[in-house]
Write an enzyme that holds these catalytic residues in place. Structure first.
Site, mmCIF file in Angstrom:
data_model
loop_
_atom_site.group_PDB
_atom_site.id
_atom_site.type_symbol
_atom_site.label_atom_id
_atom_site.label_comp_id
_atom_site.label_asym_id
_atom_site.label_seq_id
_atom_site.Cartn_x
_atom_site.Cartn_y
_atom_site.Cartn_z
ATOM 1 N N ASP A 218 6.916 -3.331 -34.412
ATOM 2 C CA ASP A 218 6.250 -4.630 -34.252
ATOM 3 C C ASP A 218 5.786 -5.142 -35.619
ATOM 4 O O ASP A 218 4.879 -4.577 -36.222
ATOM 5 C CB ASP A 218 5.045 -4.450 -33.310
ATOM 6 C CG ASP A 218 4.411 -5.768 -32.899
ATOM 7 O OD1 ASP A 218 4.764 -6.813 -33.474
ATOM 8 O OD2 ASP A 218 3.551 -5.741 -31.997
ATOM 9 N N HIS A 314 11.945 -11.977 -26.484
ATOM 10 C CA HIS A 314 10.773 -12.287 -27.298
ATOM 11 C C HIS A 314 11.154 -12.735 -28.704
ATOM 12 O O HIS A 314 10.613 -13.716 -29.217
ATOM 13 C CB HIS A 314 9.862 -11.048 -27.341
ATOM 14 C CG HIS A 314 8.625 -11.238 -28.144
ATOM 15 N ND1 HIS A 314 7.578 -12.041 -27.726
ATOM 16 C CD2 HIS A 314 8.253 -10.740 -29.352
ATOM 17 C CE1 HIS A 314 6.616 -12.014 -28.633
ATOM 18 N NE2 HIS A 314 7.002 -11.244 -29.630
#
Lengths: 406, 406
Positions: A218, A314
């Site tokens: 991330d 995403h």
């Protein structure tokens, strides 16, 4: 005098110099120590407090973080706020260098080095009304728009003052928190506090992009300080004019407590998780091919004739190219506060996003994610804050001085 | 196959071997990685799961800890408990070696080494009634006596099963927690969870006795594995006979959540803090003289004609010599869960004390402290648990097997 240098002196004096039977009022930092060992490794790393920008923004997120918000106490005015920021800045600068501030006998961090400690200060929208500074409130502090998927607890959001503490050692971080709380005295009241974590330096073979509690790499596409437009995207211009000229060199922090529905997520097969994100879990490589840092190819067609990166993936919905170049620097901590009444983990991300203007960073991206992100059904935004984080200060100055004395 | 060895192989295959456009159902651990770097430092440290004693007792406390208690679900019997402990033991052994258990696609700890991960399992008093094993319940699991200064929350105490997780990396520890919760399925329900921390390895110039959140060096007089009577004091004898023979090589864990009244404590002048403890804050040296490890001289008279160690000093009241040699191994984590409604910090110590017999360890010492310890007015015992922690197991066995299949 630095804590470490003090220890060196004590060693030179010799171990025989220990005081017996009480210290007669000497402070804990002045006490003779038997420990002349130099610091190395995690403890020795420092991040300077003084500079054009505040610390804790462009430097890597530490292993431990505390986010704190305070409200000014009734009667505390602009002068009280200025005095507080002056005290806080001086303390943060000393702690960042590994020194023990005068009068600090807590001792909590006494053996450790600064461990990359940073302390970052910001002002919430309500601060300006309470201090009679409404005319200098930046337009960028307009409340964030409501998003359909928000379930925000106002008691855990916003606040007059915001403090971000980070360090690679938990006791060093806690020590800073305690000292700042103590120095605030009656001027402020705590509003909310959140604590989080990242990898311990050295737990991985080399520095790597953080993983979140969904297991996902991330932050791969985060802007880097070496990017040509990094300054422009993340920091308010140094030549800022107008009522918020005091924000020159500053940045805006969007803070979101994002709970992850981990039980649901973990029951999803790996392949479906990767489809939701658009990246491979093992190494963060985009499903359009390459390695972690290979640019995402949103047009790529997979061997099955479908888009390699799904329409609601995403990475597609959050991509700068899909958001007119909207950019923010994400510098998050994971959190884990046990479990909820229903047995589900109370865990997720203390998302902190930095940008020169929230309307060109967080807001357009979140608007897109709110509508079309396949990941959002596994997330709950539970708290939100937006803070104006002034530029850094030089030695002898304090953070926010241009606002509070300008 | 170990995670690290897997990465090595991937490196040998070459970075060109990356799979493009989805993994076709490969598990996250089987996925090809680009990372052939060997582990070093914090991540590479391992604590073996198998052995005469369980891990997480005689080895140093890690930077991150989770304490979890579970109750068996209605209908879950001895057989279900045996199946659970078998699964849990196998998983704990794999994680301790840095391997990814089969079917684990969470990925949370994927880049990191084992980071000294330990997982320790114990049984609470209620476990034995619920599994029809009451006749094999050790007498040592008699409920702890009530202490006058206790303010215990039963919902955060005791429990059928207890799990202690420790690791020097927060994501490695969280990963273990998630996996064990997942593997428990419907057999158990979470009862309580507490998370804590200690120093990050490398934050101090050399390994040092931990400090607690009062700033005090805490654990100096802990028994050491090299002490001649360490085994005898901490572990149940290997030749244990009778109904609790299954506890051979095991130990009893007393768990107390001890909140510290830090606002009150920090307002006390340093000299008075040191008088309350009986040790110097800076280095933990006893006020009777010497350095941290110098034996405490309880008879020593100071230059002012008074006892160097005050009559109600913590080290005096807790001293083994004052408690007929009562000994326990303290292996604690600090905790910090934000602040309470009154603004005071919700922080203190997750005290875990290990001993062969609580009646010869925690109980007599706490009885003395409860009556005469000057420190106790700064502490609140808020939760308590007592657990029988069986001896370790060999490869192919599981923790508690001698109880559950004996």
């Amino acid at each position: 005098m630095s804590r470490r240098r003090l220890l060196g002196t004590a060693g030179a004096v010799g171990a025989g110099g220990l005081v017996v039977g009480g210290l007669g009022g000497a402070s804990v930092a002045e006490a003779v120590r038997e420990d002349p060992d130099p610091l190395s490794g995690v403890g020795s790393a420092t991040v300077p407090f003084h500079g054009d920008h505040q610390a804790g923004i462009a430097d890597p997120a530490q292993a431990h973080g505390h986010l704190l918000a305070f409200d000014l106490a009734p009667g505390a005015d602009r002068k009280a706020a200025a005095a507080l920021l002056r005290r806080w800045s001086a303390t943060a600068a000393e702690l960042a260098e590994g020194r023990t501030p005068k009068g600090d006998d807590t001792g909590i961090a006494l053996d450790a080095g600064p461990s990359s400690l940073t302390v970052t200060f910001g002002f919430g929208r309500s601060f300006f009304d309470r201090t009679g500074l409404t005319d200098r409130r930046p337009a960028a502090l307009e409340p964030l728009p409501a998003f359909t998927q928000d379930a925000l607890d106002p008691k855990r959001g916003d606040g007059d003052l915001w403090v971000q503490i980070g360090a690679d050692d938990a006791l060093v971080a806690f020590h800073a928190l305690r000292l700042l709380r103590k120095q605030a005295g009656d001027a402020v009241r705590p509003r909310w506090e959140m604590s989080g974590f990242n990898r311990t330096p050295g737990a991985t073979p080399r520095p790597m992009t953080q993983r979140n509690l969904m297991g996902q790499v991330d932050g791969t596409n985060n802007p880097k300080p070496t990017d040509p437009d990094f300054e422009e995207k993340i920091f308010v211009p140094r030549d800022r004019k107008g009522p918020d000229a005091w924000m020159a060199g500053g940045s805006y922090a969007v803070v979101r407590r994002i709970r992850m529905l981990l039980d649901t997520w973990d029951n999803l097969p790996l392949e479906r998780q990767e489809r939701v994100i658009g990246r491979r879990k093992s190494d963060g490589a985009p499903l359009s091919g390459g390695g972690e840092t290979t640019p995402v190819d949103l047009e790529k067609i997979g061997p099955d004739g479908a888009l390699a990166i799904a329409g609601d993936a995403h990475v597609r919905v959050a991509a700068p190219s899909a958001n007119r170049g909207a950019t923010m620097l994400r510098r998050a901590f994971s959190y884990h506060d046990g479990f909820r009444d229903d047995g589900a983990p109370d865990a997720g991300l203390l998302f902190v996003a930095w940008q020169a203007d929230p309307m060109k960073g967080f807001v357009p991206v979140q608007r897109k994610l709110d509508r079309g992100d396949g990941l959002s059904r596994f997330l709950r935004h539970e708290a939100s804050g937006l803070f104006a984080v002034p530029g850094g200060c030089a030695e002898g100055e304090y953070v926010g001085q241009r606002l509070l004395e300008g």
